[in-house]
Motif scaffolding. Structure first.
Motif, PDB file in Angstrom:
ATOM      1  N   ALA A   1      17.339   8.345  -2.400  1.00 56.99           N
ATOM      2  CA  ALA A   1      16.692   7.829  -3.611  1.00 56.99           C
ATOM      3  C   ALA A   1      16.004   6.494  -3.338  1.00 56.99           C
ATOM      4  CB  ALA A   1      17.723   7.679  -4.733  1.00 56.99           C
ATOM      5  N   GLY A   2      16.671   5.626  -2.582  1.00 55.26           N
ATOM      6  CA  GLY A   2      16.081   4.314  -2.273  1.00 55.26           C
ATOM      7  C   GLY A   2      14.840   4.424  -1.418  1.00 55.26           C
ATOM      8  N   GLU A   3      14.878   5.325  -0.437  1.00 60.23           N
ATOM      9  CA  GLU A   3      13.712   5.503   0.436  1.00 60.23           C
ATOM     10  C   GLU A   3      12.532   6.039  -0.367  1.00 60.23           C
ATOM     11  OE1 GLU A   3      12.535   8.075   4.370  1.00 60.23           O
ATOM     12  OE2 GLU A   3      14.602   7.402   4.155  1.00 60.23           O
ATOM     13  N   SER A   4      12.806   7.003  -1.246  1.00 62.27           N
ATOM     14  CA  SER A   4      11.736   7.568  -2.073  1.00 62.27           C
ATOM     15  C   SER A   4      11.143   6.495  -2.992  1.00 62.27           C
ATOM     16  CB  SER A   4      12.287   8.727  -2.901  1.00 62.27           C
ATOM     17  OG  SER A   4      11.313   9.229  -3.767  1.00 62.27           O
ATOM     18  N   ALA A   5      12.017   5.744  -3.661  1.00 66.07           N
ATOM     19  CA  ALA A   5      11.533   4.680  -4.553  1.00 66.07           C
ATOM     20  C   ALA A   5      10.811   3.605  -3.758  1.00 66.07           C
ATOM     21  CB  ALA A   5      12.706   4.077  -5.330  1.00 66.07           C
ATOM     22  N   GLY A   6      11.335   3.289  -2.562  1.00 64.88           N
ATOM     23  CA  GLY A   6      10.709   2.274  -1.717  1.00 64.88           C
ATOM     24  C   GLY A   6       9.324   2.677  -1.266  1.00 64.88           C
ATOM     25  N   LYS A   7       9.176   3.963  -0.912  1.00 63.42           N
ATOM     26  CA  LYS A   7       7.855   4.440  -0.489  1.00 63.42           C
ATOM     27  C   LYS A   7       6.853   4.316  -1.628  1.00 63.42           C
ATOM     28  CE  LYS A   7       9.157   7.636   3.168  1.00 63.42           C
ATOM     29  NZ  LYS A   7       9.231   9.050   3.563  1.00 63.42           N
ATOM     30  N   LYS A   8       7.265   4.726  -2.831  1.00 60.05           N
ATOM     31  CA  LYS A   8       6.360   4.651  -3.982  1.00 60.05           C
ATOM     32  C   LYS A   8       6.014   3.191  -4.283  1.00 60.05           C
ATOM     33  CE  LYS A   8       7.927   8.872  -6.222  1.00 60.05           C
ATOM     34  NZ  LYS A   8       8.688   9.440  -7.329  1.00 60.05           N
ATOM     35  N   SER A   9       7.049   2.360  -4.346  1.00 62.87           N
ATOM     36  CA  SER A   9       6.841   0.947  -4.658  1.00 62.87           C
ATOM     37  C   SER A   9       6.052   0.258  -3.549  1.00 62.87           C
ATOM     38  CB  SER A   9       8.198   0.265  -4.848  1.00 62.87           C
ATOM     39  OG  SER A   9       8.036  -1.109  -5.054  1.00 62.87           O
ATOM     40  N   GLY A  10       6.427   0.561  -2.296  1.00 60.30           N
ATOM     41  CA  GLY A  10       5.742  -0.052  -1.152  1.00 60.30           C
ATOM     42  C   GLY A  10       4.289   0.368  -1.076  1.00 60.30           C
ATOM     43  N   SER A  11       4.029   1.623  -1.373  1.00 62.69           N
ATOM     44  CA  SER A  11       2.655   2.121  -1.340  1.00 62.69           C
ATOM     45  C   SER A  11       1.811   1.403  -2.402  1.00 62.69           C
ATOM     46  CB  SER A  11       2.641   3.630  -1.578  1.00 62.69           C
ATOM     47  OG  SER A  11       1.327   4.108  -1.631  1.00 62.69           O
ATOM     48  N   ALA A  12       2.376   1.304  -3.606  1.00 62.46           N
ATOM     49  CA  ALA A  12       1.641   0.631  -4.683  1.00 62.46           C
ATOM     50  C   ALA A  12       1.421  -0.845  -4.339  1.00 62.46           C
ATOM     51  CB  ALA A  12       2.402   0.759  -5.998  1.00 62.46           C
ATOM     52  N   TYR A  13       2.469  -1.494  -3.819  1.00 64.16           N
ATOM     53  CA  TYR A  13       2.351  -2.908  -3.444  1.00 64.16           C
ATOM     54  C   TYR A  13       1.355  -3.076  -2.304  1.00 64.16           C
ATOM     55  CZ  TYR A  13       3.595  -7.592  -1.901  1.00 64.16           C
ATOM     56  OH  TYR A  13       3.547  -8.906  -1.540  1.00 64.16           O
ATOM     57  N   GLY A  14       1.438  -2.173  -1.319  1.00 66.62           N
ATOM     58  CA  GLY A  14       0.511  -2.237  -0.180  1.00 66.62           C
ATOM     59  C   GLY A  14      -0.932  -2.075  -0.610  1.00 66.62           C
ATOM     60  N   LYS A  15      -1.186  -1.149  -1.533  1.00 70.55           N
ATOM     61  CA  LYS A  15      -2.547  -0.962  -2.029  1.00 70.55           C
ATOM     62  C   LYS A  15      -3.039  -2.225  -2.736  1.00 70.55           C
ATOM     63  CE  LYS A  15      -2.434   4.031  -2.572  1.00 70.55           C
ATOM     64  NZ  LYS A  15      -2.395   5.148  -3.534  1.00 70.55           N
ATOM     65  N   LYS A  16      -2.138  -2.818  -3.541  1.00 69.27           N
ATOM     66  CA  LYS A  16      -2.523  -4.023  -4.293  1.00 69.27           C
ATOM     67  C   LYS A  16      -2.821  -5.173  -3.330  1.00 69.27           C
ATOM     68  CE  LYS A  16      -0.854  -7.160  -7.857  1.00 69.27           C
ATOM     69  NZ  LYS A  16       0.240  -7.506  -8.751  1.00 69.27           N
ATOM     70  N   VAL A  17      -1.910  -5.400  -2.375  1.00 62.43           N
ATOM     71  CA  VAL A  17      -2.099  -6.493  -1.415  1.00 62.43           C
ATOM     72  C   VAL A  17      -3.316  -6.204  -0.536  1.00 62.43           C
ATOM     73  CG1 VAL A  17      -1.103  -7.617   0.619  1.00 62.43           C
ATOM     74  CG2 VAL A  17       0.293  -7.249  -1.409  1.00 62.43           C
ATOM     75  N   GLY A  18      -3.443  -4.951  -0.101  1.00 62.63           N
ATOM     76  CA  GLY A  18      -4.591  -4.583   0.728  1.00 62.63           C
ATOM     77  C   GLY A  18      -5.908  -4.797   0.007  1.00 62.63           C
ATOM     78  N   TYR A  19      -5.961  -4.412  -1.263  1.00 64.24           N
ATOM     79  CA  TYR A  19      -7.183  -4.608  -2.044  1.00 64.24           C
ATOM     80  C   TYR A  19      -7.485  -6.098  -2.187  1.00 64.24           C
ATOM     81  CZ  TYR A  19     -10.455  -4.907  -5.866  1.00 64.24           C
ATOM     82  OH  TYR A  19     -11.535  -5.219  -6.635  1.00 64.24           O
ATOM     83  N   THR A  20      -6.450  -6.866  -2.559  1.00 65.80           N
ATOM     84  CA  THR A  20      -6.653  -8.308  -2.756  1.00 65.80           C
ATOM     85  C   THR A  20      -7.100  -8.977  -1.460  1.00 65.80           C
ATOM     86  OG1 THR A  20      -4.988  -8.319  -4.496  1.00 65.80           O
ATOM     87  CG2 THR A  20      -5.519 -10.436  -3.501  1.00 65.80           C
ATOM     88  N   THR A  21      -6.401  -8.655  -0.367  1.00 66.59           N
ATOM     89  CA  THR A  21      -6.742  -9.259   0.922  1.00 66.59           C
ATOM     90  C   THR A  21      -8.128  -8.815   1.377  1.00 66.59           C
ATOM     91  OG1 THR A  21      -4.406  -9.298   1.511  1.00 66.59           O
ATOM     92  CG2 THR A  21      -5.973  -9.507   3.313  1.00 66.59           C
ATOM     93  N   GLY A  22      -8.381  -7.512   1.280  1.00 65.66           N
ATOM     94  CA  GLY A  22      -9.685  -6.991   1.690  1.00 65.66           C
ATOM     95  C   GLY A  22     -10.813  -7.529   0.837  1.00 65.66           C
ATOM     96  N   ASN A  23     -10.573  -7.612  -0.468  1.00 67.29           N
ATOM     97  CA  ASN A  23     -11.595  -8.121  -1.371  1.00 67.29           C
ATOM     98  C   ASN A  23     -11.881  -9.593  -1.059  1.00 67.29           C
ATOM     99  OD1 ASN A  23     -13.371  -7.889  -3.604  1.00 67.29           O
ATOM    100  ND2 ASN A  23     -11.886  -8.920  -4.897  1.00 67.29           N
ATOM    101  N   SER A  24     -10.823 -10.366  -0.854  1.00 64.27           N
ATOM    102  CA  SER A  24     -10.985 -11.784  -0.538  1.00 64.27           C
ATOM    103  C   SER A  24     -11.712 -11.960   0.801  1.00 64.27           C
ATOM    104  CB  SER A  24      -9.616 -12.457  -0.493  1.00 64.27           C
ATOM    105  OG  SER A  24      -9.737 -13.803  -0.116  1.00 64.27           O
ATOM    106  N   ALA A  25     -11.254 -11.187   1.818  1.00 73.10           N
ATOM    107  CA  ALA A  25     -11.897 -11.288   3.133  1.00 73.10           C
ATOM    108  C   ALA A  25     -13.349 -10.823   3.058  1.00 73.10           C
ATOM    109  CB  ALA A  25     -11.135 -10.450   4.162  1.00 73.10           C
ATOM    110  N   GLY A  26     -13.596  -9.752   2.313  1.00 76.67           N
ATOM    111  CA  GLY A  26     -14.963  -9.253   2.168  1.00 76.67           C
ATOM    112  C   GLY A  26     -15.852 -10.250   1.449  1.00 76.67           C
ATOM    113  N   LEU A  27     -15.302 -10.903   0.428  1.00 81.99           N
ATOM    114  CA  LEU A  27     -16.062 -11.899  -0.314  1.00 81.99           C
ATOM    115  C   LEU A  27     -16.418 -13.081   0.598  1.00 81.99           C
ATOM    116  CD1 LEU A  27     -17.184 -12.738  -3.072  1.00 81.99           C
ATOM    117  CD2 LEU A  27     -14.977 -13.774  -3.568  1.00 81.99           C
TER     118      LEU A  27
END
Length: 191
Positions: free
Chosen positions: A93-119
Motif C-alpha cells: 500500500a505504501g509503495e503504491s501511494a508513494g508512486k502516485k504521490s511521487g509521480s504527482a510531486y515529480g511532475k510538479k517539481v519538474g514543471y516548475t524547474t523546467g519552466n524556470s530554467a526555460g524562462l
C-alpha cells in the motif's frame, strides 16, 4: 402375586408374556436407564447435558482466547505471522501511494524547474538575440574604445534601433558632423 416358599415372580406384560414388565431395571427408559416411562430422556438428563455443553463451550472460549492472546506476545510465531502480514500489506500500500504521490510531486517539481530554467534560458537567448540585432551582428567590440556608428531600422521587433556600421575613433583627429551632410561624421587632423 407372591406365593410362600418360592422366588418372587414379576408381573407379566399384557399382550406379550415374553417381555419384561414396563419400568423394570433392564428396559430402556426403565428406572435403571434414567429415562421416563415413555422412552424419552428425563429433565435431569437434559440438565446434565446442558451443564456439560456449557462447560465445554466456556472451556473452548478460554482456550481459544488464550491461544489468540499468545499471538500478540512479541516473538511468538503468531506475532511474527501477524507482523509479516501487516508489514507486507503496508509495504504494498505504501509503495503504491508513494508512486502516485511521487509521480504527482515529480511532475510538479519538474514543471516548475523546467519552466524556470526555460524562462531563464529564453531570457538569456532573447537578450543575446536582441543585442546581436541591435549591434547589427557586429562582434569584437573593445571596451574603452570610442566608436562612431550609424543606425538603421531594426529587423527584430522590440529593438528600437540597429547599428548599420561602426568605425573606431582615432587619437589625433577631430570629429564633427559634416556641414555639407549633417548625417555624416567628418574627421580632420587635430591642430
Amino acid at each position: 402375586m407372591m406365593e410362600a416358599g418360592g422366588p418372587p415372580v414379576p408381573p407379566q406384560t399384557p399382550g406379550n408374556p415374553n417381555l419384561p414388565p414396563r419400568g423394570s431395571a433392564g428396559e430402556p427408559g426403565g428406572p435403571g436407564a434414567g429415562g421416563s416411562a415413555a422412552g424419552k430422556p428425563s429433565g435431569l438428563w437434559w440438565a446434565g447435558a446442558a451443564a456439560v455443553a456449557i462447560i465445554l463451550a466456556v472451556g473452548g472460549y478460554f482456550l481459544g482466547t488464550n491461544r489468540e492472546a499468545n499471538n500478540y506476545k512479541e516473538g511468538s510465531a503468531g506475532y511474527q505471522q501477524i507482523y509479516k502480514t501487516g508489514s507486507d500489506q503496508g509495504s504494498v500500500a505504501g509503495e503504491s501511494a508513494g508512486k502516485k504521490s511521487g509521480s504527482a510531486y515529480g511532475k510538479k517539481v519538474g514543471y516548475t524547474t523546467g519552466n524556470s530554467a526555460g524562462l531563464k534560458q529564453g531570457q538569456v537567448q532573447g537578450t543575446a538575440d536582441g543585442a546581436s540585432a541591435a549591434l547589427g551582428g557586429l562582434t569584437a567590440w573593445d571596451s574603452g574604445t570610442h566608436y562612431i556608428v550609424t543606425t538603421i531600422n531594426p529587423t527584430l521587433q522590440g529593438v528600437p534601433a540597429a547599428i548599420h556600421s561602426r568605425s573606431a575613433m582615432q587619437a589625433g583627429f577631430e570629429y564633427a558632423l559634416c556641414k555639407s551632410n549633417p548625417s555624416i561624421v567628418c574627421t580632420k587632423p587635430e591642430k
